[in-house]
Motif scaffolding. Sequence first.
Motif, PDB file in Angstrom:
ATOM      1  N   GLY A 172       0.815  -1.215   0.000  1.00 47.16           N
ATOM      2  CA  GLY A 172       0.000   0.000   0.000  1.00 47.16           C
ATOM      3  C   GLY A 172       0.842   1.256   0.000  1.00 47.16           C
ATOM      4  N   ASN A 173       0.316   2.327   0.605  1.00 48.76           N
ATOM      5  CA  ASN A 173       0.988   3.630   0.629  1.00 48.76           C
ATOM      6  C   ASN A 173       1.824   3.772   1.892  1.00 48.76           C
ATOM      7  OD1 ASN A 173      -0.320   4.200  -1.727  1.00 48.76           O
ATOM      8  ND2 ASN A 173      -1.838   5.555  -0.825  1.00 48.76           N
ATOM      9  N   ASN A 174       3.089   4.126   1.724  1.00 48.81           N
ATOM     10  CA  ASN A 174       4.024   4.284   2.834  1.00 48.81           C
ATOM     11  C   ASN A 174       4.456   5.741   2.902  1.00 48.81           C
ATOM     12  OD1 ASN A 174       5.038   1.271   3.640  1.00 48.81           O
ATOM     13  ND2 ASN A 174       4.412   1.391   1.500  1.00 48.81           N
ATOM     14  N   TYR A 175       4.094   6.419   4.001  1.00 47.64           N
ATOM     15  CA  TYR A 175       4.408   7.838   4.176  1.00 47.64           C
ATOM     16  C   TYR A 175       5.763   7.979   4.860  1.00 47.64           C
ATOM     17  CZ  TYR A 175      -0.329   8.809   2.737  1.00 47.64           C
ATOM     18  OH  TYR A 175      -1.481   8.887   2.009  1.00 47.64           O
ATOM     19  N   ILE A 176       6.689   8.682   4.209  1.00 51.19           N
ATOM     20  CA  ILE A 176       8.047   8.852   4.720  1.00 51.19           C
ATOM     21  C   ILE A 176       8.229  10.316   5.109  1.00 51.19           C
ATOM     22  CG2 ILE A 176      10.496   8.460   4.272  1.00 51.19           C
ATOM     23  CD1 ILE A 176       8.589   5.945   3.904  1.00 51.19           C
ATOM     24  N   ASP A 177       8.485  10.558   6.387  1.00 50.50           N
ATOM     25  CA  ASP A 177       8.685  11.905   6.908  1.00 50.50           C
ATOM     26  C   ASP A 177      10.054  12.425   6.463  1.00 50.50           C
ATOM     27  OD1 ASP A 177       9.005  14.188   8.520  1.00 50.50           O
ATOM     28  OD2 ASP A 177       7.806  13.295  10.122  1.00 50.50           O
ATOM     29  N   THR A 178      10.122  13.660   6.005  1.00 52.06           N
ATOM     30  CA  THR A 178      11.401  14.218   5.523  1.00 52.06           C
ATOM     31  C   THR A 178      12.028  15.215   6.507  1.00 52.06           C
ATOM     32  OG1 THR A 178      10.263  15.993   4.349  1.00 52.06           O
ATOM     33  CG2 THR A 178      10.701  13.969   3.105  1.00 52.06           C
ATOM     34  N   LYS A 179      11.451  15.360   7.716  1.00 54.73           N
ATOM     35  CA  LYS A 179      11.952  16.350   8.678  1.00 54.73           C
ATOM     36  C   LYS A 179      13.452  16.202   8.943  1.00 54.73           C
ATOM     37  CE  LYS A 179       7.841  17.204  11.483  1.00 54.73           C
ATOM     38  NZ  LYS A 179       7.088  15.938  11.515  1.00 54.73           N
ATOM     39  N   THR A 180      13.917  14.957   9.058  1.00 47.54           N
ATOM     40  CA  THR A 180      15.321  14.723   9.410  1.00 47.54           C
ATOM     41  C   THR A 180      16.212  14.509   8.179  1.00 47.54           C
ATOM     42  OG1 THR A 180      14.948  12.346   9.625  1.00 47.54           O
ATOM     43  CG2 THR A 180      14.657  13.679  11.613  1.00 47.54           C
ATOM     44  N   ILE A 181      15.659  14.718   6.988  1.00 51.45           N
ATOM     45  CA  ILE A 181      16.422  14.508   5.754  1.00 51.45           C
ATOM     46  C   ILE A 181      16.711  15.869   5.127  1.00 51.45           C
ATOM     47  CG2 ILE A 181      16.459  13.381   3.498  1.00 51.45           C
ATOM     48  CD1 ILE A 181      14.288  11.456   4.626  1.00 51.45           C
ATOM     49  N   ALA A 182      17.976  16.130   4.837  1.00 46.42           N
ATOM     50  CA  ALA A 182      18.375  17.412   4.249  1.00 46.42           C
ATOM     51  C   ALA A 182      17.826  17.556   2.831  1.00 46.42           C
ATOM     52  CB  ALA A 182      19.901  17.515   4.221  1.00 46.42           C
ATOM     53  N   ASP A 183      17.620  18.804   2.414  1.00 40.79           N
ATOM     54  CA  ASP A 183      17.209  19.059   1.036  1.00 40.79           C
ATOM     55  C   ASP A 183      18.241  18.462   0.088  1.00 40.79           C
ATOM     56  OD1 ASP A 183      15.232  20.556   2.214  1.00 40.79           O
ATOM     57  OD2 ASP A 183      15.574  22.338   0.998  1.00 40.79           O
ATOM     58  N   GLY A 184      17.779  17.956  -1.036  1.00 46.55           N
ATOM     59  CA  GLY A 184      18.686  17.402  -2.024  1.00 46.55           C
ATOM     60  C   GLY A 184      18.014  16.355  -2.884  1.00 46.55           C
ATOM     61  N   VAL A 185      18.833  15.692  -3.688  1.00 46.09           N
ATOM     62  CA  VAL A 185      18.371  14.644  -4.592  1.00 46.09           C
ATOM     63  C   VAL A 185      18.820  13.306  -4.017  1.00 46.09           C
ATOM     64  CG1 VAL A 185      18.502  13.721  -6.940  1.00 46.09           C
ATOM     65  CG2 VAL A 185      18.539  16.193  -6.572  1.00 46.09           C
ATOM     66  N   TYR A 186      17.916  12.337  -3.999  1.00 50.33           N
ATOM     67  CA  TYR A 186      18.204  11.017  -3.421  1.00 50.33           C
ATOM     68  C   TYR A 186      17.730   9.926  -4.358  1.00 50.33           C
ATOM     69  CZ  TYR A 186      18.887  13.706   0.836  1.00 50.33           C
ATOM     70  OH  TYR A 186      19.346  14.608   1.752  1.00 50.33           O
ATOM     71  N   TYR A 187      18.383   8.775  -4.259  1.00 49.81           N
ATOM     72  CA  TYR A 187      17.945   7.588  -4.985  1.00 49.81           C
ATOM     73  C   TYR A 187      17.341   6.605  -4.000  1.00 49.81           C
ATOM     74  CZ  TYR A 187      20.277   9.364  -9.087  1.00 49.81           C
ATOM     75  OH  TYR A 187      20.632  10.148 -10.146  1.00 49.81           O
ATOM     76  N   LEU A 188      16.197   6.055  -4.361  1.00 48.84           N
ATOM     77  CA  LEU A 188      15.515   5.030  -3.563  1.00 48.84           C
ATOM     78  C   LEU A 188      15.758   3.704  -4.259  1.00 48.84           C
ATOM     79  CD1 LEU A 188      12.224   7.030  -3.042  1.00 48.84           C
ATOM     80  CD2 LEU A 188      14.037   6.671  -1.353  1.00 48.84           C
ATOM     81  N   ILE A 189      16.536   2.834  -3.604  1.00 40.24           N
ATOM     82  CA  ILE A 189      16.978   1.589  -4.226  1.00 40.24           C
ATOM     83  C   ILE A 189      16.329   0.412  -3.508  1.00 40.24           C
ATOM     84  CG2 ILE A 189      18.978   0.187  -4.855  1.00 40.24           C
ATOM     85  CD1 ILE A 189      20.594   2.848  -4.780  1.00 40.24           C
ATOM     86  N   PRO A 190      15.353  -0.243  -4.146  1.00 42.49           N
ATOM     87  CA  PRO A 190      14.659  -1.367  -3.514  1.00 42.49           C
ATOM     88  C   PRO A 190      15.569  -2.582  -3.394  1.00 42.49           C
ATOM     89  CG  PRO A 190      13.431  -0.523  -5.411  1.00 42.49           C
ATOM     90  CD  PRO A 190      14.799   0.076  -5.464  1.00 42.49           C
ATOM     91  N   SER A 191      15.275  -3.439  -2.415  1.00 48.67           N
ATOM     92  CA  SER A 191      16.014  -4.695  -2.284  1.00 48.67           C
ATOM     93  C   SER A 191      15.803  -5.535  -3.544  1.00 48.67           C
ATOM     94  CB  SER A 191      15.558  -5.453  -1.040  1.00 48.67           C
ATOM     95  OG  SER A 191      14.164  -5.689  -1.093  1.00 48.67           O
ATOM     96  N   ASP A 192      16.720  -6.448  -3.795  1.00 48.03           N
ATOM     97  CA  ASP A 192      16.725  -7.221  -5.040  1.00 48.03           C
ATOM     98  C   ASP A 192      15.419  -7.971  -5.297  1.00 48.03           C
ATOM     99  OD1 ASP A 192      19.258  -6.354  -5.545  1.00 48.03           O
ATOM    100  OD2 ASP A 192      20.236  -8.123  -4.719  1.00 48.03           O
ATOM    101  N   ASN A 193      14.765  -8.445  -4.227  1.00 43.93           N
ATOM    102  CA  ASN A 193      13.575  -9.273  -4.423  1.00 43.93           C
ATOM    103  C   ASN A 193      12.294  -8.456  -4.581  1.00 43.93           C
ATOM    104  OD1 ASN A 193      13.295  -8.313  -1.828  1.00 43.93           O
ATOM    105  ND2 ASN A 193      12.576 -10.240  -0.973  1.00 43.93           N
ATOM    106  N   ALA A 194      12.393  -7.126  -4.612  1.00 42.60           N
ATOM    107  CA  ALA A 194      11.194  -6.282  -4.599  1.00 42.60           C
ATOM    108  C   ALA A 194      10.451  -6.281  -5.930  1.00 42.60           C
ATOM    109  CB  ALA A 194      11.570  -4.854  -4.205  1.00 42.60           C
ATOM    110  N   GLY A 195      11.173  -6.442  -7.033  1.00 43.57           N
ATOM    111  CA  GLY A 195      10.531  -6.371  -8.342  1.00 43.57           C
ATOM    112  C   GLY A 195      10.347  -4.950  -8.857  1.00 43.57           C
ATOM    113  N   TYR A 196      11.101  -4.007  -8.295  1.00 43.95           N
ATOM    114  CA  TYR A 196      11.027  -2.611  -8.742  1.00 43.95           C
ATOM    115  C   TYR A 196      12.422  -2.101  -9.050  1.00 43.95           C
ATOM    116  CZ  TYR A 196       6.248  -2.164  -6.899  1.00 43.95           C
ATOM    117  OH  TYR A 196       4.915  -2.303  -6.654  1.00 43.95           O
ATOM    118  N   ASN A 197      12.509  -1.189 -10.005  1.00 41.09           N
ATOM    119  CA  ASN A 197      13.753  -0.467 -10.266  1.00 41.09           C
ATOM    120  C   ASN A 197      13.866   0.701  -9.293  1.00 41.09           C
ATOM    121  OD1 ASN A 197      14.780  -1.943 -12.470  1.00 41.09           O
ATOM    122  ND2 ASN A 197      13.338  -0.939 -13.847  1.00 41.09           N
ATOM    123  N   ALA A 198      15.034   1.297  -9.243  1.00 40.92           N
ATOM    124  CA  ALA A 198      15.271   2.447  -8.373  1.00 40.92           C
ATOM    125  C   ALA A 198      14.471   3.659  -8.851  1.00 40.92           C
ATOM    126  CB  ALA A 198      16.751   2.780  -8.336  1.00 40.92           C
ATOM    127  N   ALA A 199      14.230   4.591  -7.929  1.00 40.31           N
ATOM    128  CA  ALA A 199      13.544   5.837  -8.254  1.00 40.31           C
ATOM    129  C   ALA A 199      14.345   6.994  -7.664  1.00 40.31           C
ATOM    130  CB  ALA A 199      12.129   5.830  -7.680  1.00 40.31           C
TER     131      ALA A 199
END
Length: 85
Positions: free
Chosen positions: A52-79
């Motif tokens: 489903g939908n997973n809400y990720i809080d960004t309060k502790t994450i600095a502004d910038g560009v990030y890559y979201l890399i799923p584990s190998d078994n997830a069946g998704y490419n990075a975003a």
Amino acid sequence: SVNEYNKLSGLQVYPNPAQEHFVIVNNSGKAFGVDMHNLLGQKIKTITVKEGNNYIDTKTIADGVYYLIPSDNAGYNAAKIVIRK
């Protein structure tokens, strides 16, 4: 199964750019891990993504560009996610 590998697609992430939070959508039917890396390749955090939908809080994450890399078994490419508060 072979069909699972054929449906490899990008993680659905919104809003992008994100301010207070972003959402990772998981329609795979199983939980998996997502590593969040900055542009230097440093792992910032690991996120457990449930069905489903997973809400990720960004309060502790600095502004910038990030890559979201799923584990190998997830069946998704990075975003890519931009955080701009």
